[in-house]
Design a protein around this motif. Structure first.
Motif, PDB file in Angstrom:
ATOM      1  N   LEU A   1      40.564  30.937  49.557  1.00 52.83           N
ATOM      2  CA  LEU A   1      41.592  31.686  50.282  1.00 52.83           C
ATOM      3  C   LEU A   1      42.529  32.408  49.316  1.00 52.83           C
ATOM      4  O   LEU A   1      42.945  33.553  49.569  1.00 52.83           O
ATOM      5  CB  LEU A   1      42.389  30.745  51.183  1.00 52.83           C
ATOM      6  N   THR A   2      42.851  31.755  48.215  1.00 53.51           N
ATOM      7  CA  THR A   2      43.717  32.385  47.216  1.00 53.51           C
ATOM      8  C   THR A   2      43.043  33.614  46.616  1.00 53.51           C
ATOM      9  O   THR A   2      43.671  34.683  46.461  1.00 53.51           O
ATOM     10  CB  THR A   2      44.064  31.380  46.096  1.00 53.51           C
ATOM     11  N   GLY A   3      41.762  33.484  46.295  1.00 49.36           N
ATOM     12  CA  GLY A   3      41.029  34.625  45.750  1.00 49.36           C
ATOM     13  C   GLY A   3      40.967  35.796  46.724  1.00 49.36           C
ATOM     14  O   GLY A   3      41.135  36.959  46.327  1.00 49.36           O
TER      15      GLY A   3
ATOM     16  N   GLU B   1      42.335  38.467  38.776  1.00 51.72           N
ATOM     17  CA  GLU B   1      42.819  37.143  39.168  1.00 51.72           C
ATOM     18  C   GLU B   1      41.932  36.526  40.240  1.00 51.72           C
ATOM     19  O   GLU B   1      41.653  35.322  40.214  1.00 51.72           O
ATOM     20  CB  GLU B   1      44.254  37.236  39.672  1.00 51.72           C
ATOM     21  N   ALA B   2      41.475  37.371  41.185  1.00 51.93           N
ATOM     22  CA  ALA B   2      40.604  36.886  42.252  1.00 51.93           C
ATOM     23  C   ALA B   2      39.288  36.375  41.679  1.00 51.93           C
ATOM     24  O   ALA B   2      38.802  35.301  42.063  1.00 51.93           O
ATOM     25  CB  ALA B   2      40.351  37.991  43.273  1.00 51.93           C
ATOM     26  N   ALA B   3      38.705  37.137  40.765  1.00 56.88           N
ATOM     27  CA  ALA B   3      37.441  36.727  40.144  1.00 56.88           C
ATOM     28  C   ALA B   3      37.610  35.396  39.410  1.00 56.88           C
ATOM     29  O   ALA B   3      36.729  34.532  39.450  1.00 56.88           O
ATOM     30  CB  ALA B   3      36.956  37.809  39.185  1.00 56.88           C
ATOM     31  N   GLN B   4      38.764  35.222  38.772  1.00 57.54           N
ATOM     32  CA  GLN B   4      39.028  33.978  38.065  1.00 57.54           C
ATOM     33  C   GLN B   4      39.139  32.801  39.037  1.00 57.54           C
ATOM     34  O   GLN B   4      38.596  31.719  38.781  1.00 57.54           O
ATOM     35  CB  GLN B   4      40.329  34.104  37.250  1.00 57.54           C
TER      36      GLN B   4
ATOM     37  N   ALA C   1      33.683  27.908  41.708  1.00 56.31           N
ATOM     38  CA  ALA C   1      32.228  27.844  41.547  1.00 56.31           C
ATOM     39  C   ALA C   1      31.805  26.827  40.491  1.00 56.31           C
ATOM     40  O   ALA C   1      30.719  26.227  40.585  1.00 56.31           O
ATOM     41  CB  ALA C   1      31.691  29.231  41.181  1.00 56.31           C
ATOM     42  N   LYS C   2      32.643  26.605  39.498  1.00 54.81           N
ATOM     43  CA  LYS C   2      32.300  25.686  38.409  1.00 54.81           C
ATOM     44  C   LYS C   2      32.700  24.238  38.687  1.00 54.81           C
ATOM     45  O   LYS C   2      32.371  23.353  37.900  1.00 54.81           O
ATOM     46  CB  LYS C   2      32.980  26.165  37.120  1.00 54.81           C
ATOM     47  N   ASP C   3      33.415  24.012  39.767  1.00 54.42           N
ATOM     48  CA  ASP C   3      33.909  22.663  40.070  1.00 54.42           C
ATOM     49  C   ASP C   3      32.863  21.883  40.865  1.00 54.42           C
ATOM     50  O   ASP C   3      32.569  22.190  42.012  1.00 54.42           O
ATOM     51  CB  ASP C   3      35.211  22.762  40.879  1.00 54.42           C
TER      52      ASP C   3
ATOM     53  N   ASP D   1      30.552  40.006  42.831  1.00 57.50           N
ATOM     54  CA  ASP D   1      30.900  41.298  43.426  1.00 57.50           C
ATOM     55  C   ASP D   1      32.079  41.950  42.707  1.00 57.50           C
ATOM     56  O   ASP D   1      32.242  43.176  42.752  1.00 57.50           O
ATOM     57  CB  ASP D   1      31.246  41.125  44.907  1.00 57.50           C
ATOM     58  N   LEU D   2      32.879  41.115  42.049  1.00 55.62           N
ATOM     59  CA  LEU D   2      34.042  41.625  41.319  1.00 55.62           C
ATOM     60  C   LEU D   2      33.740  41.802  39.826  1.00 55.62           C
ATOM     61  O   LEU D   2      34.638  42.042  39.033  1.00 55.62           O
ATOM     62  CB  LEU D   2      35.237  40.672  41.492  1.00 55.62           C
TER      63      LEU D   2
END
Length: 231
Positions: free
Chosen positions: A177-179, A190-193, A199-201, A218-219
């Protein structure tokens, strides 16, 4: 017959000793009563604590039965009966059960197509300082997801910031939701981060990791989601 100085000294010493014994007797009686009173008070307090523990356990059992009955009614499609039981539980139940009742009431509102009312109900639970923190976090995520399209992106980001901690229960949903809110603000980096971190968690469900990995791609952020974890 006059007393000699020695006799007078012995006499006064005896009187003094007698006075001291009398004072000690009075003190013993006085403080003995105080000590006895403290013991009685302690026993009463301990008995009260035992009664409170028993009452709490009995009440918790009763609250659990009401919650189970409400969930059964919801599962059977009897929303009227469920709402009555949940309203009672929210009013008279302990903090934990009252919070759960609020969450289920919000779910019932979603089933009735009243998403706005449901979001408000979820936020009421999220803002309840007496409710268990895990339930408050759940309610916050649900409220934010329901109202996402009508909330300013900055509000979404600020709301979910406390949940943006990798490895915690709601990090995946909060991160997604934040992204999305950051994308609305044009903050693509920031969204991609945010998406990449989710994704890595490995504690995040695999379906969600795959979804945010695609959003990151996509980003322009190539991320390989963790290949194991909750499904």
């Amino acid at each position: 017959m006059a007393r000699s100085p020695h006799s007078n000294e012995a006499f006064f010493r005896e009187v003094d000793d007698e006075v001291r014994r009398e004072k000690m007797t009075v003190a013993a009686r006085r403080y003995g009563l105080i000590a006895a009173a403290l013991v009685v008070i302690g026993l009463i307090a301990f008995g009260g604590w035992l009664f409170w523990q028993h009452h709490r356990d009995v009440r918790a059992g009763e609250n659990g039965e009401v919650l189970t009955a409400a969930m059964t009614a919801l599962g059977a499609g009897n929303s009227a009966a469920a709402k009555t039981k949940l309203a009672t539980l929210e009013q008279d139940g302990s903090a934990g059960y009252a919070a759960l009742a609020g969450v289920l009431q919000a779910d019932a509102l979603i089933r009735d197509g009243k998403n706005g009312d449901a979001a408000t109900k979820f936020m009421a639970v999220a803002n309840d300082a007496g409710a268990p923190q895990p339930v408050r976090d759940l309610a916050l995520v649900r409220a934010t997801a329901l109202a996402f399209d009508t909330l300013p992106p900055g509000t979404v980001i600020a709301r979910l910031k406390p949940l943006m901690v990798p490895g915690t229960a709601w990090f995946g949903s909060a991160g997604e939701l934040t992204g999305l809110a950051q994308m609305k603000l044009g903050q693509t980096k920031e969204a991609a981060q945010s998406f990449a971190e989710v994704a890595k968690d490995r504690s995040v469900p695999q379906s969600l990791r795959g979804r945010v990995a695609q959003l990151a791609a996509d980003l322009g952020r190539d991320v390989q989601p963790a290949d194991s974890g909750r499904s």
